[in-house]
Design an enzyme around this catalytic site. Structure first.
Site, PDB file in Angstrom:
ATOM      1  CE1 TYR A   1      -5.062   3.608  12.044  1.00 10.15           C
ATOM      2  CE2 TYR A   1      -4.435   3.974   9.764  1.00 10.15           C
ATOM      3  CZ  TYR A   1      -4.250   3.318  10.968  1.00 10.15           C
ATOM      4  OH  TYR A   1      -3.266   2.371  11.090  1.00 10.15           O
TER       5      TYR A   1
ATOM      6  CG  HIS B   1      -2.096  -0.853   1.116  1.00 12.18           C
ATOM      7  ND1 HIS B   1      -3.253  -0.645   1.802  1.00 12.18           N
ATOM      8  CD2 HIS B   1      -2.314  -1.955   0.365  1.00 12.18           C
ATOM      9  CE1 HIS B   1      -4.133  -1.575   1.481  1.00 12.18           C
ATOM     10  NE2 HIS B   1      -3.585  -2.392   0.616  1.00 12.18           N
TER      11      HIS B   1
ATOM     12  CE1 TYR C   1      -0.577   3.805   9.992  1.00  9.86           C
ATOM     13  CE2 TYR C   1       0.503   2.519   8.285  1.00  9.86           C
ATOM     14  CZ  TYR C   1      -0.554   2.710   9.156  1.00  9.86           C
ATOM     15  OH  TYR C   1      -1.576   1.798   9.197  1.00  9.86           O
TER      16      TYR C   1
ATOM     17  CE  LYS D   1       4.938   2.929  13.697  1.00  9.50           C
ATOM     18  NZ  LYS D   1       4.737   2.333  12.385  1.00  9.50           N
TER      19      LYS D   1
ATOM     20  N   PRO E   1      -3.213  -0.176  19.422  1.00  9.45           N
ATOM     21  CG  PRO E   1      -5.078  -1.455  18.846  1.00  9.45           C
ATOM     22  CD  PRO E   1      -4.397  -0.819  20.017  1.00  9.45           C
TER      23      PRO E   1
HETATM   24  P1  FAD Z   1       3.004 -12.525  21.186  1.00 12.22           P
HETATM   25  O1  FAD Z   1       2.521 -12.498  19.800  1.00 12.22           O
HETATM   26  O2  FAD Z   1       2.036 -12.257  22.292  1.00 12.22           O
HETATM   27  O3  FAD Z   1       3.664 -13.948  21.416  1.00 12.22           O
HETATM   28  C1  FAD Z   1       3.983 -14.468  22.689  1.00 12.22           C
HETATM   29  C2  FAD Z   1       3.915 -15.965  22.642  1.00 12.22           C
HETATM   30  O4  FAD Z   1       4.306 -16.497  23.905  1.00 12.22           O
HETATM   31  C3  FAD Z   1       2.514 -16.482  22.386  1.00 12.22           C
HETATM   32  O5  FAD Z   1       2.524 -17.435  21.333  1.00 12.22           O
HETATM   33  C4  FAD Z   1       2.091 -17.072  23.713  1.00 12.22           C
HETATM   34  O6  FAD Z   1       1.169 -18.141  23.543  1.00 12.22           O
HETATM   35  C5  FAD Z   1       3.425 -17.513  24.264  1.00 12.22           C
HETATM   36  N1  FAD Z   1       3.453 -17.645  25.722  1.00 12.22           N
HETATM   37  C6  FAD Z   1       2.864 -16.853  26.645  1.00 12.22           C
HETATM   38  N2  FAD Z   1       3.112 -17.291  27.887  1.00 12.22           N
HETATM   39  C7  FAD Z   1       3.894 -18.396  27.745  1.00 12.22           C
HETATM   40  C8  FAD Z   1       4.463 -19.297  28.682  1.00 12.22           C
HETATM   41  N3  FAD Z   1       4.279 -19.142  29.982  1.00 12.22           N
HETATM   42  N4  FAD Z   1       5.201 -20.335  28.192  1.00 12.22           N
HETATM   43  C9  FAD Z   1       5.387 -20.495  26.855  1.00 12.22           C
HETATM   44  N5  FAD Z   1       4.859 -19.650  25.934  1.00 12.22           N
HETATM   45  C10 FAD Z   1       4.120 -18.621  26.378  1.00 12.22           C
HETATM   46  N6  FAD Z   1      -0.688  -4.986  16.770  1.00 12.22           N
HETATM   47  C11 FAD Z   1      -0.922  -4.257  15.692  1.00 12.22           C
HETATM   48  O7  FAD Z   1       0.030  -3.645  15.185  1.00 12.22           O
HETATM   49  N7  FAD Z   1      -2.187  -4.208  15.142  1.00 12.22           N
HETATM   50  C12 FAD Z   1      -3.236  -4.920  15.674  1.00 12.22           C
HETATM   51  O8  FAD Z   1      -4.345  -4.894  15.153  1.00 12.22           O
HETATM   52  C13 FAD Z   1      -3.016  -5.695  16.817  1.00 12.22           C
HETATM   53  N8  FAD Z   1      -4.022  -6.410  17.382  1.00 12.22           N
HETATM   54  C14 FAD Z   1      -3.763  -7.137  18.522  1.00 12.22           C
HETATM   55  C15 FAD Z   1      -4.790  -7.866  19.136  1.00 12.22           C
HETATM   56  C16 FAD Z   1      -4.560  -8.593  20.307  1.00 12.22           C
HETATM   57  C17 FAD Z   1      -5.681  -9.368  20.967  1.00 12.22           C
HETATM   58  C18 FAD Z   1      -3.251  -8.590  20.870  1.00 12.22           C
HETATM   59  C19 FAD Z   1      -2.971  -9.364  22.147  1.00 12.22           C
HETATM   60  C20 FAD Z   1      -2.236  -7.884  20.236  1.00 12.22           C
HETATM   61  C21 FAD Z   1      -2.474  -7.149  19.077  1.00 12.22           C
HETATM   62  N9  FAD Z   1      -1.467  -6.422  18.427  1.00 12.22           N
HETATM   63  C22 FAD Z   1      -1.702  -5.692  17.340  1.00 12.22           C
HETATM   64  C23 FAD Z   1      -0.109  -6.417  18.895  1.00 12.22           C
HETATM   65  C24 FAD Z   1       0.745  -7.440  18.141  1.00 12.22           C
HETATM   66  O9  FAD Z   1      -0.037  -8.538  17.792  1.00 12.22           O
HETATM   67  C25 FAD Z   1       1.873  -7.793  19.079  1.00 12.22           C
HETATM   68  O10 FAD Z   1       2.670  -6.641  19.254  1.00 12.22           O
HETATM   69  C26 FAD Z   1       2.738  -8.962  18.607  1.00 12.22           C
HETATM   70  O11 FAD Z   1       1.994 -10.146  18.655  1.00 12.22           O
HETATM   71  C27 FAD Z   1       3.979  -9.090  19.502  1.00 12.22           C
HETATM   72  O12 FAD Z   1       4.631 -10.296  19.231  1.00 12.22           O
HETATM   73  P2  FAD Z   1       5.362 -11.081  20.384  1.00 12.22           P
HETATM   74  O13 FAD Z   1       5.933 -12.296  19.721  1.00 12.22           O
HETATM   75  O14 FAD Z   1       6.242 -10.197  21.137  1.00 12.22           O
HETATM   76  O15 FAD Z   1       4.201 -11.512  21.397  1.00 12.22           O
HETATM   77  C1  DHB Z   2      -4.639  -3.079  11.157  1.00  6.34           C
HETATM   78  C2  DHB Z   2      -4.423  -2.976  12.511  1.00  6.34           C
HETATM   79  C3  DHB Z   2      -4.019  -1.787  13.045  1.00  6.34           C
HETATM   80  O1  DHB Z   2      -3.802  -1.671  14.363  1.00  6.34           O
HETATM   81  C4  DHB Z   2      -3.853  -0.670  12.249  1.00  6.34           C
HETATM   82  O2  DHB Z   2      -3.478   0.491  12.810  1.00  6.34           O
HETATM   83  C5  DHB Z   2      -4.062  -0.780  10.881  1.00  6.34           C
HETATM   84  C6  DHB Z   2      -4.460  -1.994  10.344  1.00  6.34           C
HETATM   85  C7  DHB Z   2      -5.065  -4.382  10.616  1.00  6.34           C
HETATM   86  O3  DHB Z   2      -5.321  -5.301  11.399  1.00  6.34           O
HETATM   87  O4  DHB Z   2      -5.146  -4.518   9.387  1.00  6.34           O
END
Ligand code: FAD
Ligand code: DHB
Length: 402
Positions: free
Chosen positions: A207, A78, A391, A303, A299
């Site tokens: 947005y 995009h 962004y 980021k 969100p």
């Molecule tokens: P995570 O993806 O949380 O991965 C952590 C992993 O550790 C998971 O697989 C979990 O199961 C595992 N774990 C936890 N505890 C244990 C344990 N005790 N033992 C072993 N494993 C364990 N970001 C955006 O930019 N846009 C969005 O729309 C957006 N939506 C989101 C919606 C939700 C519900 C959540 C929770 C987050 C969202 N985020 C979004 C944020 C983004 O998804 C996270 O920043 C990203 O997943 C970070 O990755 P990570 O690997 O650090 O953590």
């Molecule tokens: C999406 C999620 C976000 O948090 C955002 O700022 C833009 C797009 C998405 O899930 O596509």
């Protein structure tokens, strides 16, 4: 009790989200051995619906690490986003404002699938479905990860542990409380997010600020929409039958000349609370925190996953330098280097969130100021450039210690 097995690895990784999997993949490319333990099953982590926007630097990091094949074929580049308010759509063009940078819409769970495939194909170790994960000895020379699986106890002796287990994981709470400082902001609203089998209502991510609250139009493919609306933080999802969601989305996103939103079967619906959180430092002894284990952003601005990828780039560089030369300077500088970038993303996410949402705490003055901000950011090239630069993702060098 069944017997206990002990394995050894260089870097033990807790969590198979984007952070843990990417770290394992990048370390393997540097010849560094790791084991990932994950308390959920493979299907669960591959289907978890989360983020969807990749910054230019994230796209480049994944492609350079040999993870780009499906992403480049299926991901959607995009060139900008829309900001809608007062019934008007305003476009912010990224390449012209950022020296050619773009973003890609490609679901986080697709990135996770690509990473798991790559690790398993290369013979990498990911242990799914573990329970009772615990870490020990992070103040000493040889920290250990313990976990249970299928009724047996297991231990992994490591040089270092990477806490990649997200906001609710066990690694951050394993650090003595006095050694950490947490910075926290909870917002008085949440997002109701929907994945729908319907034609995306907007060609680009939009947005939308409205008198009824914020809404976001995004997508996952030319036939799958990803849609969000602002709701109360304690909202019960049962209050949002499908038709109510579609009606509310239509009202909050309407602009002149736009066709009515096409509805379709809803494949997934969930509520995400909104929070800013950072813990400092991102290291204690031989434990390094990365991604959501150390910080979360609201969100708005997409980021979260991109920050996780940046942390992992920094951590990989530091570990690779240590294993190559024995020099710990990179490891010692990891937290400061990562935090410098983290705080800029915190600032941007907080700014986008407060500019676009309706807060019950806002005074009439705040609302007027908010409208002026939207008018400014869509009318001034300097302001648009500031938004665009953040962004698409600040250069990784911005994370360098001074
Ligand atoms: P995570 O993806 O949380 O991965 C952590 C992993 O550790 C998971 O697989 C979990 O199961 C595992 N774990 C936890 N505890 C244990 C344990 N005790 N033992 C072993 N494993 C364990 N970001 C955006 O930019 N846009 C969005 O729309 C957006 N939506 C989101 C919606 C939700 C519900 C959540 C929770 C987050 C969202 N985020 C979004 C944020 C983004 O998804 C996270 O920043 C990203 O997943 C970070 O990755 P990570 O690997 O650090 O953590
Ligand atoms: C999406 C999620 C976000 O948090 C955002 O700022 C833009 C797009 C998405 O899930 O596509």
């Amino acid at each position: 009790m069944l017997s206990m097995t002990t394995r050894r690895t260089q870097v033990g990784i807790v969590g198979a989200g984007p952070s843990g999997l990417l770290l394992s993949h990048l370390l393997a490319r540097q010849g560094i051995d790791s084991i990932v333990v994950e308390n959920r099953g493979r299907d669960y982590v591959e289907e978890r619906v989360r983020a969807g926007v990749l910054e230019q630097g994230t796209i480049d990091t994944l492609a350079e690490a040999g993870l780009g094949e499906r992403m480049m074929a299926e991901g959607l580049f995009h060139d900008g986003i829309e900001i809608r308010f007062d019934g008007q759509a305003h476009r912010i063009d990224f390449p012209s404002l950022t020296g050619g940078k773009r973003i890609m819409v490609y679901g986080q769970n697709e990135v996770v699938k690509d990473l798991i495939d790559a690790r398993l194909e290369a013979g990498g170790a990911i242990v799914f479905d573990v329970d009772d994960t615990a870490i020990e000895g992070i103040d000493g020379e040889s920290p250990t990860i313990r976990y249970g699986k299928d009724g047996a106890e297991h231990a992994i002796a490591c040089d270092y542990i990477a806490g990649c287990d997200g906001f609710h994981g066990i690694c951050r709470p394993s650090i003595p409380e006095a050694a950490l400082t947490g910075y926290d902001r909870v917002y008085p609203f949440a997002w109701l997010g929907v994945l729908a089998d319907s034609t995306p209502p907007s060609r680009e991510v939009a947005y939308c600020h409205s008198e009824r609250g914020f809404a976001l139009l995004s997508l996952r493919s030319p036939t799958v929409s990803r849609l969000y609306i602002q709701v109360a933080p304690d909202e019960d999802i049962a209050n949002w039958p499908d038709q109510r969601f579609w009606d509310e989305l239509q009202r909050r996103t309407a602009v002149e000349d736009a066709a009515p939103i096409e509805t379709g079967p809803i494949l997934h619906k969930g509520i995400t609370p909104m929070r800013s959180f950072v813990v400092e430092p991102m290291r204690h002894g031989r434990l390094f925190l990365a991604g959501d284990a150390a910080h979360i952003v609201p969100p708005t601005g997409a980021k979260g996953m991109n920050l996780a990828v940046a942390d992992i780039r920094f951590l990989t560089e530091a570990l690779a330098a240590f294993y190559r030369t024995g020099d710990t300077a990179g490891l010692d500088g990891y937290s400061a280097r990562a935090l410098r970038r983290v705080w800029k993303a915190q600032r941007f996410s907080w700014w986008m969130t407060t500019m676009l949402h309706l807060s019950p705490n806002d005074s009439p003055f705040d609302r007027r100021r908010q409208r002026a901000e939207l008018d400014y950011v869509t009318g001034s090239e300097a302001a648009m450039r500031t938004l665009a630069e953040n962004y698409v993702g600040l250069p990784f060098e911005t994370g360098l210690a001074p």
